[in-house]
Write an enzyme that holds these catalytic residues in place. Structure first.
Site, PDB file in Angstrom:
ATOM      1  N   ASP A 269      -6.412   4.584   6.496  1.00 36.92           N
ATOM      2  CA  ASP A 269      -5.835   3.255   6.304  1.00 36.92           C
ATOM      3  C   ASP A 269      -6.092   2.437   7.573  1.00 36.92           C
ATOM      4  O   ASP A 269      -6.250   3.006   8.659  1.00 36.92           O
ATOM      5  CB  ASP A 269      -4.322   3.418   6.055  1.00 36.92           C
ATOM      6  CG  ASP A 269      -3.639   2.132   5.585  1.00 36.92           C
ATOM      7  OD1 ASP A 269      -4.335   1.128   5.359  1.00 36.92           O
ATOM      8  OD2 ASP A 269      -2.400   2.151   5.461  1.00 36.92           O
TER       9      ASP A 269
ATOM     10  N   CYS B 203      -0.259   0.977  -5.199  1.00 42.54           N
ATOM     11  CA  CYS B 203       0.948   1.287  -4.432  1.00 42.54           C
ATOM     12  C   CYS B 203       1.921   0.107  -4.427  1.00 42.54           C
ATOM     13  O   CYS B 203       1.518  -1.040  -4.590  1.00 42.54           O
ATOM     14  CB  CYS B 203       0.570   1.671  -3.007  1.00 42.54           C
ATOM     15  SG  CYS B 203       1.834   2.710  -2.261  1.00 42.54           S
TER      16      CYS B 203
END
Ligand SMILES: O=C(O)c1ccccc1N[C@@H]1O[C@H](COP(=O)(O)O)[C@@H](O)[C@H]1O
Length: 225
Positions: A138, A9
């Site tokens: 996360d 990412c």
């Protein structure tokens, strides 16, 4: 489980996109959140994606799935995103209904990030069953943080054992070439485990990706360290 999928990412340029795709990344993420050191303008992301697509034809590597990362984005912001995105990743307060609606409207798969510090946080995934394609567990951001992710902090992965949903999940937060094999090993017997997602752990400074760290991360995650 077939091998874990890897998402890199915070791609900001073609060199990083090429390094990740050539090393076997399954997903590339583009951050459309202005307060992030990984922010990329949608027009620039479109250029990177088109160049990457051309290289994938010429060199024969697989084109990764292309993810746009948003935080509580409105319709205008979403409609300005590159049209070749395959996934939207949401890190804000998007409800299950909103996730479903936007996935249908923009014809993309939805990744919903859920912040985790304790096992109870994982149970919140239940509300998103049928509304998203992937759940991303996360780490909770540090108190007072200016953005909801990308801090390089991890959480106790055993918290995920309380997840019994049908939606596949990915694990993120503080992963790096040094700990990703352990992260994968911690989830490999969980039937919903799809893969891992990284940003800070493959950088030399916030927003500066390293091709070497990306390659090391992918081989460690996929088991050929
Ligand atoms: O990376 C960012 O700046 C970011 C901004 C806003 C929301 C999420 C963000 N990052 C995502 O957080 C996870 C974990 O990142 P890290 O590996 O701990 O740095 C990952 O999905 C990032 O893409």
């Amino acid at each position: 489980m077939s091998g874990p999928q890897v998402k890199i990412c915070g791609v900001k340029d073609i060199d990083t996109a090429l390094a990740a795709a050539r090393a076997g990344a399954d997903f590339l993420g583009f951050v459309f959140f202005r307060k992030s050191p990984r922010f990329i303008l949608p027009e620039k992301a479109e250029e990177v994606i088109l160049d990457l697509k051309e290289a994938s034809f010429e060199e024969g590597f697989a084109l990764p799935k292309l993810v746009g990362l948003f935080v509580d984005a409105g319709e205008k912001e979403l409609s300005e995103a590159p049209t070749l995105l395959t996934h939207f990743q949401f890190h804000g307060h998007e409800s299950p209904e909103r996730c479903k609606e936007l996935g249908d409207e923009f014809a993309v798969e939805i990744i919903k990030a859920l912040p985790v510090s304790v096992a109870d946080d994982v149970l919140k995934a239940g509300a998103f069953e049928g509304a998203t394609d992937i759940i991303l567990f996360d780490a909770k951001p540090p108190p007072g943080a200016g953005r909801p992710g990308g801090h390089g902090v991890s959480f106790d992965w055993t918290a995920i054992s309380s997840y019994t949903g049908e939606t596949p999940f990915m694990l993120a937060g503080g992963l790096s070439p040094d700990n990703v094999a352990d992260a994968v090993a911690s989830q490999k017997d969980h039937s919903g485990f799809l893969g891992v997602d990284v940003s800070s752990g493959v950088e030399t400074a916030p927003g500066n990706k390293s091709a070497d760290l990306i390659a090391s991360f992918i081989s460690a995650a996929k088991g050929s360290k």
